[in-house]
Design an enzyme around this catalytic site. Structure first.
Site, PDB file in Angstrom:
ATOM      1  N   CYS A   1       0.804  -1.223   0.000  1.00  0.00           N
ATOM      2  CA  CYS A   1       0.000   0.000   0.000  1.00  0.00           C
ATOM      3  C   CYS A   1       0.839   1.277   0.000  1.00  0.00           C
ATOM      4  O   CYS A   1       0.286   2.383   0.069  1.00  0.00           O
ATOM      5  CB  CYS A   1      -0.958  -0.016   1.179  1.00  0.00           C
ATOM      6  SG  CYS A   1      -2.107  -1.414   1.107  1.00  0.00           S
TER       7      CYS A   1
ATOM      8  N   LYS B   1      -9.066   8.529   3.209  1.00  0.00           N
ATOM      9  CA  LYS B   1      -9.658   7.193   3.115  1.00  0.00           C
ATOM     10  C   LYS B   1     -11.028   7.135   3.781  1.00  0.00           C
ATOM     11  O   LYS B   1     -11.783   6.177   3.577  1.00  0.00           O
ATOM     12  CB  LYS B   1      -8.717   6.158   3.725  1.00  0.00           C
ATOM     13  CG  LYS B   1      -7.417   5.969   2.952  1.00  0.00           C
ATOM     14  CD  LYS B   1      -6.533   4.907   3.602  1.00  0.00           C
ATOM     15  CE  LYS B   1      -5.228   4.723   2.849  1.00  0.00           C
ATOM     16  NZ  LYS B   1      -4.282   5.849   3.058  1.00  0.00           N
TER      17      LYS B   1
END
Length: 406
Positions: free
Chosen positions: A163, A330
């Site tokens: 990520c 996010k």
């Protein structure tokens, strides 16, 4: 003297919008892109939550022979890269006559592999898999497709770092430019959104199960967070030397002035505090600035119990009494994984260029760690000239970028 690295173009295809304008609107208004996908529940997923994204239709734009080599995430990356090149005023004539490189983050291509295996098991005939399958299924599928489609002649490499992939791609591209090895690099990250790509995450209970309120499921830093929500798409950032940008009269948006990296050297999936701290400190040293210059922090915070906790500790330890706004986009997008490190540079740059900070959605109750940070729950109208962006990944890979307004 190392050369300065500037951002001259950006492009994005995400659950917040299919271009920069749509994405900026979603950020400004705090609009979530998270939905409940009934297909995932039919497939036996513990959580059917996901970012809402449709695969772009490239018929009429690319030939069938070109499209057959492209998996889902390469389609996203093509759209975002076309937008970024246009915004950077880089036409095909320039690409044909200069050695423009590409470094793109991607760490899976699950769907083509699953389809190929299904054919082998069902038909017992490998010739039925098709000529495009091998190119679709390789981790380097995005860079190999984009390099051929845009006829790029410089560095051509995929960055696979979980990520943190998209962030490392930008940081490594900046190092190439600083050291005179490239003048211009197409950087970014792409993430497939199909169920096959994230089934194993669901299998280890990594996802939120707050299915009754999809837009409230991703809760970075909130005490009651219960897991991440998968997302994806693609984000492209054009970086080049300051001299190159000035010479060709390019629009200069910002400067990549700090890149830090580290490895936790610890557990494969559980993050610690020391690794992120070293990444943050390295980026700040590379930028050569006082921490008080940092006006905003885009946190990695994925809405997992341990990850958010340790990042909050790391940020508080490094920044001390300086408390700029800290948010995780996010909360709106879910975790865009291999794409996230690049998309969050774009989200943060859009906010910096337009004088606002998007809210950290669903932050209702701080825990003892997030209480140490300045986390706004509503949009903040603020002019700032420097931001820091974190990206951390499985295996303990950490990347931190610092970007300055120009």
């Amino acid at each position: 003297m190392k050369r300065r690295v500037v951002i001259t173009g950006m492009g994005i295809y995400s659950c917040l919008g299919k271009n920069l304008e749509e994405v900026q609107h979603s950020l400004y208004n705090g609009i979530s892109g998270i939905i409940l996908d009934p297909v995932r529940k039919e497939m036996g997923f513990r959580s059917g939550l996901t970012a809402k994204l449709e695969v772009p239709n490239l018929k009429g734009i690319l030939s069938r022979n070109q499209r057959v080599y492209m998996p889902e995430q390469a389609s996203y990356a093509y759209v975002s890269t076309a937008e970024a090149l246009k915004n950077a005023n880089l036409d095909q004539d320039y690409l044909d006559t200069h050695e423009v490189g590409i470094l793109y983050g991607n760490d899976s291509s699950a769907d083509p592999v699953v389809r190929s295996v299904d054919i082998m098991r069902d038909k017992k005939d490998t010739t039925l898999i098709g000529s495009g399958a091998i190119f679709q299924s390789m981790n380097s599928t995005v860079t190999m497709n984009l390099a051929c489609l845009f006829k790029l002649k410089g560095m051509n490499m995929t960055v696979s770092a979980a990520c943190a992939s998209g962030s490392h791609a930008i940081g490594l591209g900046a190092l190439l430019i600083q050291n005179g090895l490239q003048d211009c690099v197409v950087c970014g990250g792409a993430q497939e959104v199909n169920p096959f790509s994230v089934g194993s995450f669901d299998g280890i209970s990594a996802f939120s199960v707050r299915e009754h309120e999809p837009t409230k499921a991703s809760r970075p830093f909130d005490r009651d967070r219960d897991g991440l929500v998968p997302g994806g798409g693609a984000a492209t950032v054009i970086i080049e030397s300051y001299e190159s940008a000035v010479k060709r009269g390019a629009p200069i948006l910002a400067e990549v002035c700090g890149y830090g990296f580290s490895s936790n050297g610890d557990h494969i999936s559980v993050p610690n505090v020391d690794g992120p701290v070293r990444s943050l400190e390295m980026a700040i040293r590379a930028a050569g600035m006082d921490i008080r210059d940092i006006g905003y922090v885009n946190a990695h915070a994925t809405s997992t119990p341990v990850g958010d906790k340790n990042e909050a500790k790391a940020i508080a330890q490094v920044l001390g009494s300086h408390k700029p706004e800290v948010t995780s986009t996010k909360s709106m997008t879910g975790h865009e994984m291999w794409m996230a490190g690049a998309s969050e540079i774009i989200y943060s740059t859009l906010m910096m260029k337009n004088g606002f900070i998007a809210p950290n959605l669903n932050f209702e109750n701080p825990d003892e760690d997030s209480a140490m940070l300045n986390i706004p729950v509503v949009r903040v109208e603020k002019n700032f000239d420097v931001f820091l962006s974190n990206s951390f990944g499985f295996g303990g890979t950490n990347s931190t970028l610092i970007v300055k307004n120009l």
